[in-house]
Design an enzyme around this catalytic site. Structure first.
Site, PDB file in Angstrom:
ATOM      1  N   SER A   1      34.094   8.491  14.102  1.00  0.00           N
ATOM      2  CA  SER A   1      34.106   9.662  14.889  1.00  0.00           C
ATOM      3  C   SER A   1      35.212  10.585  14.528  1.00  0.00           C
ATOM      4  O   SER A   1      35.424  11.853  15.022  1.00  0.00           O
ATOM      5  CB  SER A   1      34.059   9.356  16.145  1.00  0.00           C
ATOM      6  OG  SER A   1      35.306   8.671  16.659  1.00  0.00           O
TER       7      SER A   1
ATOM      8  N   LYS B   1      36.195   9.485   4.534  1.00  0.00           N
ATOM      9  CA  LYS B   1      34.872   9.205   5.256  1.00  0.00           C
ATOM     10  C   LYS B   1      33.699  10.572   4.899  1.00  0.00           C
ATOM     11  O   LYS B   1      32.644  10.368   4.923  1.00  0.00           O
ATOM     12  CB  LYS B   1      35.029   9.025   6.759  1.00  0.00           C
ATOM     13  CG  LYS B   1      35.688   7.807   7.112  1.00  0.00           C
ATOM     14  CD  LYS B   1      34.486   6.504   6.702  1.00  0.00           C
ATOM     15  CE  LYS B   1      35.050   4.996   6.957  1.00  0.00           C
ATOM     16  NZ  LYS B   1      34.154   4.191   6.610  1.00  0.00           N
TER      17      LYS B   1
HETATM   18  N1  LIG Z   1      36.815  -0.267  14.184  1.00  0.00           N
HETATM   19  C1  LIG Z   1      36.386   0.877  14.563  1.00  0.00           C
HETATM   20  O1  LIG Z   1      36.518   1.180  15.836  1.00  0.00           O
HETATM   21  C2  LIG Z   1      35.426   1.863  13.828  1.00  0.00           C
HETATM   22  C3  LIG Z   1      34.985   1.575  12.405  1.00  0.00           C
HETATM   23  N2  LIG Z   1      34.196   2.414  11.868  1.00  0.00           N
HETATM   24  C4  LIG Z   1      33.665   1.935  10.429  1.00  0.00           C
HETATM   25  O2  LIG Z   1      32.952   0.688  10.477  1.00  0.00           O
HETATM   26  C5  LIG Z   1      33.667   0.093   9.172  1.00  0.00           C
HETATM   27  C6  LIG Z   1      33.929  -1.333   9.500  1.00  0.00           C
HETATM   28  O3  LIG Z   1      34.960  -1.171  10.092  1.00  0.00           O
HETATM   29  P1  LIG Z   1      35.562  -2.386  10.850  1.00  0.00           P
HETATM   30  O4  LIG Z   1      34.465  -3.411  11.044  1.00  0.00           O
HETATM   31  O5  LIG Z   1      36.188  -2.247  12.193  1.00  0.00           O
HETATM   32  O6  LIG Z   1      36.715  -2.805   9.833  1.00  0.00           O
HETATM   33  P2  LIG Z   1      37.544  -3.987   9.581  1.00  0.00           P
HETATM   34  O7  LIG Z   1      38.726  -4.013   9.033  1.00  0.00           O
HETATM   35  O8  LIG Z   1      37.329  -5.225  10.729  1.00  0.00           O
HETATM   36  O9  LIG Z   1      36.477  -4.961   8.432  1.00  0.00           O
HETATM   37  C7  LIG Z   1      36.655  -4.090   7.169  1.00  0.00           C
HETATM   38  C8  LIG Z   1      35.952  -4.965   6.068  1.00  0.00           C
HETATM   39  O10 LIG Z   1      36.071  -4.423   4.978  1.00  0.00           O
HETATM   40  C9  LIG Z   1      36.317  -5.363   3.985  1.00  0.00           C
HETATM   41  N3  LIG Z   1      37.095  -4.647   3.033  1.00  0.00           N
HETATM   42  C10 LIG Z   1      38.103  -4.031   2.993  1.00  0.00           C
HETATM   43  N4  LIG Z   1      38.803  -3.519   1.782  1.00  0.00           N
HETATM   44  C11 LIG Z   1      37.959  -4.223   1.011  1.00  0.00           C
HETATM   45  C12 LIG Z   1      37.862  -4.319  -0.525  1.00  0.00           C
HETATM   46  N5  LIG Z   1      38.763  -3.493  -1.319  1.00  0.00           N
HETATM   47  N6  LIG Z   1      36.993  -4.981  -1.233  1.00  0.00           N
HETATM   48  C13 LIG Z   1      35.930  -5.586  -0.369  1.00  0.00           C
HETATM   49  N7  LIG Z   1      35.738  -5.710   1.072  1.00  0.00           N
HETATM   50  C14 LIG Z   1      36.893  -4.997   1.561  1.00  0.00           C
HETATM   51  C15 LIG Z   1      37.030  -6.396   4.617  1.00  0.00           C
HETATM   52  O11 LIG Z   1      36.816  -7.584   4.047  1.00  0.00           O
HETATM   53  P3  LIG Z   1      37.602  -8.856   3.944  1.00  0.00           P
HETATM   54  O12 LIG Z   1      37.621  -9.121   5.378  1.00  0.00           O
HETATM   55  O13 LIG Z   1      36.898  -9.858   2.940  1.00  0.00           O
HETATM   56  O14 LIG Z   1      39.259  -8.127   3.322  1.00  0.00           O
HETATM   57  C16 LIG Z   1      36.441  -6.445   5.987  1.00  0.00           C
HETATM   58  O15 LIG Z   1      35.209  -7.191   5.984  1.00  0.00           O
HETATM   59  C17 LIG Z   1      34.390   0.953   8.384  1.00  0.00           C
HETATM   60  O16 LIG Z   1      33.541   1.804   7.497  1.00  0.00           O
HETATM   61  C18 LIG Z   1      34.992   1.932   9.617  1.00  0.00           C
HETATM   62  O17 LIG Z   1      35.291   3.124   8.869  1.00  0.00           O
HETATM   63  C19 LIG Z   1      33.769   3.477  12.304  1.00  0.00           C
HETATM   64  C20 LIG Z   1      34.064   4.065  13.493  1.00  0.00           C
HETATM   65  C21 LIG Z   1      34.827   2.913  14.502  1.00  0.00           C
HETATM   66  C1  LIG Z   2      38.115   4.833  15.393  1.00  0.00           C
HETATM   67  C2  LIG Z   2      39.272   5.814  15.241  1.00  0.00           C
HETATM   68  O1  LIG Z   2      40.420   5.241  15.682  1.00  0.00           O
HETATM   69  C3  LIG Z   2      41.438   5.970  15.266  1.00  0.00           C
HETATM   70  O2  LIG Z   2      41.812   7.120  16.038  1.00  0.00           O
HETATM   71  P1  LIG Z   2      42.274   6.536  17.612  1.00  0.00           P
HETATM   72  O3  LIG Z   2      41.028   6.551  18.545  1.00  0.00           O
HETATM   73  O4  LIG Z   2      43.078   7.591  18.026  1.00  0.00           O
HETATM   74  O5  LIG Z   2      42.997   5.205  17.289  1.00  0.00           O
HETATM   75  P2  LIG Z   2      43.476   3.970  18.271  1.00  0.00           P
HETATM   76  O6  LIG Z   2      42.337   3.313  18.843  1.00  0.00           O
HETATM   77  O7  LIG Z   2      44.517   3.294  17.446  1.00  0.00           O
HETATM   78  O8  LIG Z   2      44.416   4.756  19.461  1.00  0.00           O
HETATM   79  C4  LIG Z   2      43.672   5.268  20.624  1.00  0.00           C
HETATM   80  C5  LIG Z   2      44.834   5.848  21.380  1.00  0.00           C
HETATM   81  O9  LIG Z   2      45.279   4.617  22.159  1.00  0.00           O
HETATM   82  C6  LIG Z   2      46.881   4.916  22.324  1.00  0.00           C
HETATM   83  N1  LIG Z   2      47.428   3.556  22.412  1.00  0.00           N
HETATM   84  C7  LIG Z   2      48.113   3.084  23.464  1.00  0.00           C
HETATM   85  N2  LIG Z   2      48.525   1.919  23.280  1.00  0.00           N
HETATM   86  C8  LIG Z   2      48.040   1.435  21.952  1.00  0.00           C
HETATM   87  C9  LIG Z   2      48.321   0.390  21.171  1.00  0.00           C
HETATM   88  O10 LIG Z   2      48.892  -0.731  21.480  1.00  0.00           O
HETATM   89  N3  LIG Z   2      47.569   0.337  19.886  1.00  0.00           N
HETATM   90  C10 LIG Z   2      46.945   1.522  19.412  1.00  0.00           C
HETATM   91  N4  LIG Z   2      46.096   1.386  18.486  1.00  0.00           N
HETATM   92  N5  LIG Z   2      46.683   2.628  20.072  1.00  0.00           N
HETATM   93  C11 LIG Z   2      47.349   2.610  21.470  1.00  0.00           C
HETATM   94  C12 LIG Z   2      47.177   5.724  21.266  1.00  0.00           C
HETATM   95  O11 LIG Z   2      48.441   6.344  21.805  1.00  0.00           O
HETATM   96  C13 LIG Z   2      46.036   6.733  20.872  1.00  0.00           C
HETATM   97  O12 LIG Z   2      46.136   7.642  22.058  1.00  0.00           O
HETATM   98  C14 LIG Z   2      41.603   6.375  13.881  1.00  0.00           C
HETATM   99  O13 LIG Z   2      42.662   6.139  13.374  1.00  0.00           O
HETATM  100  C15 LIG Z   2      40.434   5.790  13.188  1.00  0.00           C
HETATM  101  O14 LIG Z   2      40.679   4.509  12.691  1.00  0.00           O
HETATM  102  C16 LIG Z   2      39.127   6.004  13.928  1.00  0.00           C
HETATM  103  O15 LIG Z   2      38.007   6.207  13.108  1.00  0.00           O
END
Ligand SMILES: NC(=O)C1=CN([C@@H]2O[C@H](COP(=O)(O)OP(=O)(O)OC[C@H]3O[C@@H](n4cnc5c(N)ncnc54)[C@H](OP(=O)(O)O)[C@@H]3O)[C@@H](O)[C@H]2O)C=CC1
Ligand SMILES: C[C@H]1O[C@H](OP(=O)(O)OP(=O)(O)OC[C@H]2O[C@@H](n3cnc4c(=O)[nH]c(N)nc43)[C@H](O)[C@@H]2O)[C@@H](O)[C@@H](O)C1=O
Length: 328
Positions: free
Chosen positions: A124, A156
């Site tokens: 997002s 992205k």
């Molecule tokens: N978390 C969130 O809030 C959100 C996530 N997304 C998207 O979802 C997807 C997954 O995110 P999320 O699961 O949270 O992330 P994580 O960090 O939990 O997992 C990322 C994964 O990517 C793998 N990875 C990273 N770098 C490499 C590399 N160089 N080669 C092979 N594998 C790699 C890691 O593998 P390993 O563990 O083996 O190192 C890990 O399994 C991403 O595309 C992210 O942009 C979208 C919106 C929100």
């Molecule tokens: C999914 C989305 O997530 C990311 O965007 P984001 O939503 O802004 O990320 P966030 O979850 O880290 O923060 C949300 C809010 O939360 C507040 N906040 C308070 N206290 C803590 C704290 O302790 N940690 C963090 N991380 N934030 C904190 C912080 O100040 C902010 O206002 C993208 O970089 C990108 O990765 C993306 O795609």
């Protein structure tokens, strides 16, 4: 899920063969591990997902060779360098370079092998900082990005356009989804690099167990965020692979949001922390609001089913159980 009354744009019904070889890139991460759990529950018998130690997706030759040897039928691209606001704001070079390389290598290799079905996961954060709320998929590229994660967002957006280019030039039914902020079991709970819910869970747990009377969170607490449980996202991923085929990306979320302060109060309640909750306005707030318009996926027949309080409780239970073993 009920099938939609009138078939909306892009709606198809194309059940996947449960013996298909599915490559879940990022299988050990928050999203990838949830997708693997869901595919297993759904009866898939050939799910492959080497971790980065076995296959670094930034290494082009290794990725092309792996695809030629493995020949997956379906790819879910959930591998990326991912982190919260501070990780994005302090390491933009890696967030741009790593994610572009991962995407280009996986998408090029999938095209070279003629992979029929591929789902790319954006985020997002690709939408403009001040997009009209709730944010429609059409808002993409209509305004300036949030500076704290513009590098990640550009990577992205490049991935999204790469998928659309393959659809147009090669006619492959690849699709893209734009998930909102995610949380749940298997999340990254690192104190500095994690997303907000995971960070709050860790902070409040540590405060409660230490008997601390105050915690300090980042920012002002006033931004609003939408949170989707990762198991709901995993269901959406399979649902879209089996029910959607069109150029446009699909927002995946709950369509509801709350302030970070309200989220913090909810986490404190779930964790059982009863001290003061304070805010450090010197830390970045990021985008003031980014709640998604989820009418496209709703019309396609999908809806989330895990409530925020229930989901946070499950994420907390996972954190407590795994915090020592995973050196969280
Ligand atoms: N978390 C969130 O809030 C959100 C996530 N997304 C998207 O979802 C997807 C997954 O995110 P999320 O699961 O949270 O992330 P994580 O960090 O939990 O997992 C990322 C994964 O990517 C793998 N990875 C990273 N770098 C490499 C590399 N160089 N080669 C092979 N594998 C790699 C890691 O593998 P390993 O563990 O083996 O190192 C890990 O399994 C991403 O595309 C992210 O942009 C979208 C919106 C929100
Ligand atoms: C999914 C989305 O997530 C990311 O965007 P984001 O939503 O802004 O990320 P966030 O979850 O880290 O923060 C949300 C809010 O939360 C507040 N906040 C308070 N206290 C803590 C704290 O302790 N940690 C963090 N991380 N934030 C904190 C912080 O100040 C902010 O206002 C993208 O970089 C990108 O990765 C993306 O795609």
């Amino acid at each position: 899920m009920s099938s939609p009354a009138s078939a909306p744009c892009g709606y198809i019904h194309r059940p996947l063969d449960r013996s298909a070889r599915v490559f879940v890139a990022g299988s050990r991460g928050l999203v990838g591990s949830a997708v693997c759990r869901h595919l297993e529950r759904e009866g898939f018998t050939d799910v492959v997902g080497p971790g980065s130690a076995q296959l670094d997706l930034r290494e082009r030759r290794a990725v092309l060779d792996w695809f030629a040897a493995t020949r997956p039928d379906v790819v879910v691209l959930a591998a990326a360098r991912v982190g919260g606001i501070k990780a994005n704001a302090t390491r933009p070079t890696e967030f741009l370079s790593d994610n572009l390389r991962i995407q280009v290598n996986v998408l090029d290799a999938a095209l070279e092998q003629g992979v029929e079905q591929l789902l790319f996961l954006g985020s997002s954060c690709v939408y403009p900082k001040f997009a009209d709320q709730p944010i429609r998929e059409e808002a993409l590229l209509t305004g300036a990005l949030e500076p704290t994660n513009d590098a990640y967002a550009i990577a992205k957006i490049a991935g999204l356009l790469h998928v659309q280019a393959v659809r147009r030039q090669h006619g492959l039914p690849w699709i893209s989804a734009m998930p909102t902020n995610l949380y749940g079991p298997g999340d990254n709970f690192h104190p500095e690099h994690s997303h907000v819910l995971a960070s709050l869970i860790r902070r409040f747990h540590e405060a409660r167990t230490a008997g601390a009377q105050r915690v300090v969170n980042w920012g002002t607490g006033t931004p609003r965020r939408e949170f989707l449980h990762v198991d709901d996202l995993a269901r959406a991923c399979l649902y879209l692979l089996e029910h959607y085929d069109a150029d446009g990306s699909v927002n995946v979320g709950t369509g509801t949001d709350l302030t970070i302060r309200e989220a913090a109060e909810l986490v404190a309640e779930v964790v059982g922390y009863q001290g003061a909750i304070e805010w450090d306005a010197a830390q970045p707030d990021g985008t003031p609001r980014k709640v998604l318009d989820v009418s496209r996926i709703t019309t396609l027949g999908w809806a989330p089913c895990i409530g925020l309080r229930e989901g946070i409780a499950e994420a907390y239970a996972w954190y407590v159980e795994h915090r020592r073993s995973a050196a969280l």
